[in-house]
Design a protein around this motif. Structure first.
Motif, PDB file in Angstrom:
ATOM      1  N   TRP A   1      -5.790  -5.924  18.726  1.00  0.00           N
ATOM      2  CA  TRP A   1      -5.574  -7.328  18.278  1.00  0.00           C
ATOM      3  C   TRP A   1      -4.445  -8.262  19.251  1.00  0.00           C
TER       4      TRP A   1
ATOM      5  N   VAL B   1     -11.067   2.892   5.735  1.00  0.00           N
ATOM      6  CA  VAL B   1     -11.675   2.471   6.938  1.00  0.00           C
ATOM      7  C   VAL B   1     -10.610   1.976   7.964  1.00  0.00           C
ATOM      8  N   GLY B   2     -10.657   2.601   9.159  1.00  0.00           N
ATOM      9  CA  GLY B   2      -9.601   2.017  10.207  1.00  0.00           C
ATOM     10  C   GLY B   2      -8.529   3.439  10.450  1.00  0.00           C
TER      11      GLY B   2
ATOM     12  N   ASP C   1       8.173   0.525  11.151  1.00  0.00           N
ATOM     13  CA  ASP C   1       8.355   1.590  12.272  1.00  0.00           C
ATOM     14  C   ASP C   1       9.247   0.969  13.315  1.00  0.00           C
TER      15      ASP C   1
ATOM     16  N   ALA D   1      -3.384   2.389   8.129  1.00  0.00           N
ATOM     17  CA  ALA D   1      -4.449   3.388   7.768  1.00  0.00           C
ATOM     18  C   ALA D   1      -3.698   4.893   7.850  1.00  0.00           C
TER      19      ALA D   1
ATOM     20  N   GLN E   1      -0.515   5.181   7.784  1.00  0.00           N
ATOM     21  CA  GLN E   1       0.591   5.584   6.607  1.00  0.00           C
ATOM     22  C   GLN E   1       0.005   5.914   5.477  1.00  0.00           C
TER      23      GLN E   1
ATOM     24  N   TYR F   1       0.955  -1.253   0.047  1.00  0.00           N
ATOM     25  CA  TYR F   1       0.258   0.054   0.053  1.00  0.00           C
ATOM     26  C   TYR F   1       0.918   1.205   0.107  1.00  0.00           C
TER      27      TYR F   1
ATOM     28  N   LYS G   1      -3.253   0.078  22.815  1.00  0.00           N
ATOM     29  CA  LYS G   1      -3.636  -0.405  21.260  1.00  0.00           C
ATOM     30  C   LYS G   1      -1.944  -0.642  20.918  1.00  0.00           C
ATOM     31  N   ARG G   2      -1.586  -1.321  19.821  1.00  0.00           N
ATOM     32  CA  ARG G   2      -0.274  -1.005  19.261  1.00  0.00           C
ATOM     33  C   ARG G   2      -0.264   0.304  18.798  1.00  0.00           C
TER      34      ARG G   2
ATOM     35  N   ASN H   1      -8.790  -8.945   7.736  1.00  0.00           N
ATOM     36  CA  ASN H   1      -9.900  -8.922   8.587  1.00  0.00           C
ATOM     37  C   ASN H   1     -10.513  -8.071   7.798  1.00  0.00           C
TER      38      ASN H   1
ATOM     39  N   ILE I   1     -19.459  -5.235   6.918  1.00  0.00           N
ATOM     40  CA  ILE I   1     -20.262  -4.211   6.845  1.00  0.00           C
ATOM     41  C   ILE I   1     -21.378  -4.333   5.899  1.00  0.00           C
TER      42      ILE I   1
ATOM     43  N   THR J   1      -8.323  -2.452   7.690  1.00  0.00           N
ATOM     44  CA  THR J   1      -9.077  -3.146   8.865  1.00  0.00           C
ATOM     45  C   THR J   1      -8.358  -4.150   9.732  1.00  0.00           C
ATOM     46  N   GLY J   2      -7.023  -4.442   9.379  1.00  0.00           N
ATOM     47  CA  GLY J   2      -6.079  -5.126  10.133  1.00  0.00           C
ATOM     48  C   GLY J   2      -6.375  -6.567   9.871  1.00  0.00           C
TER      49      GLY J   2
ATOM     50  N   GLY K   1      -5.469   2.260  12.257  1.00  0.00           N
ATOM     51  CA  GLY K   1      -4.190   1.837  12.764  1.00  0.00           C
ATOM     52  C   GLY K   1      -3.162   2.197  12.022  1.00  0.00           C
ATOM     53  N   SER K   2      -1.823   1.473  12.561  1.00  0.00           N
ATOM     54  CA  SER K   2      -0.553   1.755  11.604  1.00  0.00           C
ATOM     55  C   SER K   2      -0.727   1.925  10.230  1.00  0.00           C
TER      56      SER K   2
HETATM   57  P1  NAP Z   1      -5.090  -2.738  13.232  1.00  0.00           P
HETATM   58  O1  NAP Z   1      -4.107  -2.087  13.964  1.00  0.00           O
HETATM   59  O2  NAP Z   1      -5.792  -3.816  13.756  1.00  0.00           O
HETATM   60  O3  NAP Z   1      -6.238  -1.583  12.825  1.00  0.00           O
HETATM   61  C1  NAP Z   1      -7.334  -1.927  12.237  1.00  0.00           C
HETATM   62  C2  NAP Z   1      -8.256  -0.873  12.002  1.00  0.00           C
HETATM   63  O4  NAP Z   1      -9.479  -0.812  11.628  1.00  0.00           O
HETATM   64  C3  NAP Z   1      -8.744  -0.188  13.610  1.00  0.00           C
HETATM   65  O5  NAP Z   1      -8.633   1.135  13.653  1.00  0.00           O
HETATM   66  C4  NAP Z   1     -10.010  -0.673  13.804  1.00  0.00           C
HETATM   67  O6  NAP Z   1     -10.909   0.078  14.407  1.00  0.00           O
HETATM   68  C5  NAP Z   1     -10.551  -0.857  12.466  1.00  0.00           C
HETATM   69  N1  NAP Z   1     -11.603  -1.476  12.163  1.00  0.00           N
HETATM   70  C6  NAP Z   1     -11.647  -2.705  11.944  1.00  0.00           C
HETATM   71  N2  NAP Z   1     -12.978  -3.591  11.878  1.00  0.00           N
HETATM   72  C7  NAP Z   1     -13.641  -2.233  11.429  1.00  0.00           C
HETATM   73  C8  NAP Z   1     -14.886  -2.200  11.238  1.00  0.00           C
HETATM   74  N3  NAP Z   1     -16.061  -3.053  11.232  1.00  0.00           N
HETATM   75  N4  NAP Z   1     -15.535  -0.897  10.952  1.00  0.00           N
HETATM   76  C9  NAP Z   1     -14.571   0.162  11.226  1.00  0.00           C
HETATM   77  N5  NAP Z   1     -13.505   0.076  11.577  1.00  0.00           N
HETATM   78  C10 NAP Z   1     -12.783  -1.041  11.867  1.00  0.00           C
HETATM   79  O7  NAP Z   1      -4.556  -3.014  11.541  1.00  0.00           O
HETATM   80  P2  NAP Z   1      -3.383  -2.319  10.837  1.00  0.00           P
HETATM   81  O8  NAP Z   1      -3.412  -0.930  11.008  1.00  0.00           O
HETATM   82  O9  NAP Z   1      -3.142  -3.165   9.450  1.00  0.00           O
HETATM   83  O10 NAP Z   1      -2.123  -2.843  11.634  1.00  0.00           O
HETATM   84  C11 NAP Z   1      -1.836  -4.140  12.280  1.00  0.00           C
HETATM   85  C12 NAP Z   1      -0.581  -3.965  12.661  1.00  0.00           C
HETATM   86  O11 NAP Z   1       0.453  -4.166  11.936  1.00  0.00           O
HETATM   87  C13 NAP Z   1      -0.050  -2.908  13.529  1.00  0.00           C
HETATM   88  O12 NAP Z   1      -0.580  -3.030  14.907  1.00  0.00           O
HETATM   89  C14 NAP Z   1       1.475  -3.114  13.512  1.00  0.00           C
HETATM   90  O13 NAP Z   1       1.733  -4.096  14.523  1.00  0.00           O
HETATM   91  C15 NAP Z   1       1.782  -3.766  12.238  1.00  0.00           C
HETATM   92  N6  NAP Z   1       1.916  -2.655  11.237  1.00  0.00           N
HETATM   93  C16 NAP Z   1       2.903  -2.038  11.510  1.00  0.00           C
HETATM   94  C17 NAP Z   1       3.637  -1.023  10.536  1.00  0.00           C
HETATM   95  C18 NAP Z   1       4.745  -0.266  10.549  1.00  0.00           C
HETATM   96  O14 NAP Z   1       5.648  -0.769  11.020  1.00  0.00           O
HETATM   97  N7  NAP Z   1       4.668   0.885  10.432  1.00  0.00           N
HETATM   98  C19 NAP Z   1       2.521  -0.780   9.519  1.00  0.00           C
HETATM   99  C20 NAP Z   1       1.241  -1.044   9.490  1.00  0.00           C
HETATM  100  C21 NAP Z   1       0.989  -2.310  10.221  1.00  0.00           C
HETATM  101  P3  NAP Z   1     -10.791  -0.249  16.264  1.00  0.00           P
HETATM  102  O15 NAP Z   1      -9.607   0.410  16.893  1.00  0.00           O
HETATM  103  O16 NAP Z   1     -12.204   0.329  16.778  1.00  0.00           O
HETATM  104  O17 NAP Z   1     -10.781  -1.806  16.573  1.00  0.00           O
END
Ligand code: NAP
Length: 485
Positions: free
Chosen positions: A451, A175-176, A56, A181, A183, A50, A288-289, A141, A145, A337-338, A178-179
């Motif tokens: 998570w 949507v989301g 990080d 979204a 970026q 993406y 959260k992370r 995930n 919706i 959405t992780g 987390g790290s």
């Molecule tokens: P994530 O941290 O799990 O975030 C998922 C996001 O989607 C959250 O904001 C969550 O909201 C939202 N979400 C999930 N289901 C939803 C729904 N049905 N409706 C609305 N919002 C919804 O996923 P991620 O951002 O892909 O990151 C996952 C992990 O990968 C990170 O924690 C990190 O460990 C790693 N990562 C690292 C980097 C980096 O190094 N820079 C970059 C990307 C990922 P809620 O908070 O309300 O649940």
């Protein structure tokens, strides 16, 4: 005692699969087969392409200790560079010749003292050992919706980015928060006509500048490898003391310092008080992370960006309808959405001793002794498996230490001391009880959804310091293992 020649199946050719191949060969294992479901190696870094993707964890820590990279472009390097690094290491160590690309393992069964593997295309193989290097966050995930399939525009998960979709001048919804979204938002906001970020829960953001390494610095690292080693050691020390060890003690000074930096970042970076309050989480930083970003707050304050905090009601042909009745018209919808963090090597059907299915061994939830092995699954090991320090350190460092530990267990078989090695059930239960107890002290239990948490809301990850992990991985305590002669 005689040394036996033993075969090893490695499942997955991502960071930990490549590591396994290099280290096993170095340890004298020559009969290696790496099964990779995709047509390229790289795991996470192959799948996540993406816009804005970067790691990080500092680059000089996010690389193999035995293969430092003087040429990292930035303190935190972009995903493509990391992918190229893994491809380069695999090439240098001749790993690719052992990879069976396009072969997804569907079944893995322990029978007559060996592991019988089957792939989706019907290939099979019989091995003395299995190393599941299958990754942690790799099952997207996809949110449930209503109306997602009705959307007329392009819609995809962040880990399945559709690069054929033109974004310039488009109305893009993410949507989301987390790290991922964060970026994506920072990378896209200047390209698109409008960016709508759908926030269900606000995130604390740790500010982190990302300076480029100059050519002179890179040349110096090349000429003085000892300086690079020292830099890595310093980063690792800072990372474990200032972050990894802090977050496992919610009352620590380190934890308070992290919170203060995040709070200050919000107060000083977001000028509109209404937006600032929308972005203010109602839980503690690092629960959260932690999201780490130098530019997210700047991006979300741009005139063409909108933070949408009214919940999503449904998706319609033209866009996203929020609970306040408004339709957010969109051309592209990105689901950041992780991942389903409790899947690990599943859906692979793994069957251990006496026909024990992994689904039963992991009911109601995944458990692994010290994160690397499971009772009644002899000679089967995991890298970055359940209950490890996945959220608070370099996963490469974690995998290297786990592999050194696993090699010591494999040596028990190779040297003829036993034919099968697996953790004892009582040792595993004791470990799990201690882990669950220790998790109460961490910041992850201070009132958020993430998570890290299992189905009971208990952190499923390593709840102790990284120093303790390092110590545990130094040498197996054999009383915790069942050795079958
Ligand atoms: P994530 O941290 O799990 O975030 C998922 C996001 O989607 C959250 O904001 C969550 O909201 C939202 N979400 C999930 N289901 C939803 C729904 N049905 N409706 C609305 N919002 C919804 O996923 P991620 O951002 O892909 O990151 C996952 C992990 O990968 C990170 O924690 C990190 O460990 C790693 N990562 C690292 C980097 C980096 O190094 N820079 C970059 C990307 C990922 P809620 O908070 O309300 O649940």
């Amino acid at each position: 005692m005689t040394e036996r020649s033993l075969s090893v199946a490695i499942i997955g050719a991502g960071m930990s699969g490549i590591l396994s191949a290099v280290k096993l060969r170095e340890a004298g294992y020559t009969d290696l087969t790496i099964y990779e479901k995709a047509s390229r190696l790289g795991g996470t870094w192959r799948e996540n392409t993406y816009p804005g993707i970067a790691c990080d964890v500092p680059s000089h820590l996010y690389c193999y200790s035995f293969e430092p990279n003087p040429g990292w472009s930035h303190q935190y390097s972009p995903g493509q560079e990391i992918q190229a690094y893994f491809e380069g290491v695999a090439r240098k160590y001749g790993v690719e010749k052992d990879i069976r690309f396009g072969q997804e393992i569907t079944r893995c069964e322990f029978s007559d003292g060996r592991w019988q593997l089957e792939t989706a295309s019907g290939e099979g193989g019989s091995f003395d050992f299995v190393i599941a290097a299958t990754g942690v966050l790799h099952h997207p995930n996809v949110p449930d919706i209503e109306g997602l399939d009705d959307f007329d525009g392009a819609c995809f998960h962040s880990a399945r980015w559709d690069h054929s979709v033109e974004l310039a001048g488009k109305r893009v919804g993410v949507v989301g928060t987390g790290s991922t979204a964060v970026q994506i938002t920072a990378a896209l906001v200047d390209q698109v006509e409008k960016l709508s970020l759908f926030q269900r829960t606000a995130q604390w953001v740790m500010p982190q500048e990302n300076p480029a390494y100059t050519e002179a610095e890179q040349a110096r690292f090349r000429e003085h490898p000892e300086e690079l080693r020292e830099l890595r050691a310093n980063i690792a020390k800072l990372f474990s003391e200032g972050f990894a060890n802090a977050i496992v003690d919610a009352d620590s000074d380190g934890m308070r310092a992290i919170e203060e930096r995040c709070r200050e970042n919000l107060e000083t970076s977001v000028t509109d008080p209404e937006l600032r309050e929308k972005l203010r989480p109602g839980y503690r930083a690092a629960c959260k992370r932690l999201v780490i970003s130098p530019d997210f707050y700047e991006a979300i304050q741009k005139p063409n960006a909108e933070l949408v905090t009214s919940g999503i009601e449904r998706v319609e042909k033209g866009g996203v309808r929020t609970r306040d009745g408004r339709l957010h018209e969109l051309d592209v919808l990105v689901l950041a959405t992780g991942f389903r963090a409790d899947r690990f090597m599943r859906p692979m059907n793994v069957v251990g001793r006496g026909g024990l299915a992994l689904a039963d061994a992991w009911s109601p939830r995944p458990v692994a002794y010290l994160s690397v092995s499971i009772p009644d699954f002899p000679n089967f090991f995991m890298l970055n498996g359940p209950n490890g320090p996945v959220g608070n350190f370099s996963l490469i460092d974690v995998a290297e230490r786990q592999l050194d530990y696993i090699l010591q267990l494999m040596e028990l078989v190779r040297s003829g001391r036993c034919r099968e090695v697996s953790p004892r059930l009582d040792a595993t239960e004791r470990f799990d009880a201690e882990r669950t107890e220790a998790a109460q002290k961490t910041v992850w239990t201070t009132g958020c959804r993430s998570w890290y948490l299992d189905d009971r809301g208990i952190p499923a990850v390593w709840p102790w310091t990284f120093d303790r992990f390092r110590e545990e991985m130094t040498e197996p305590v054999l009383e915790a293992y069942e050795l079958v002669a």
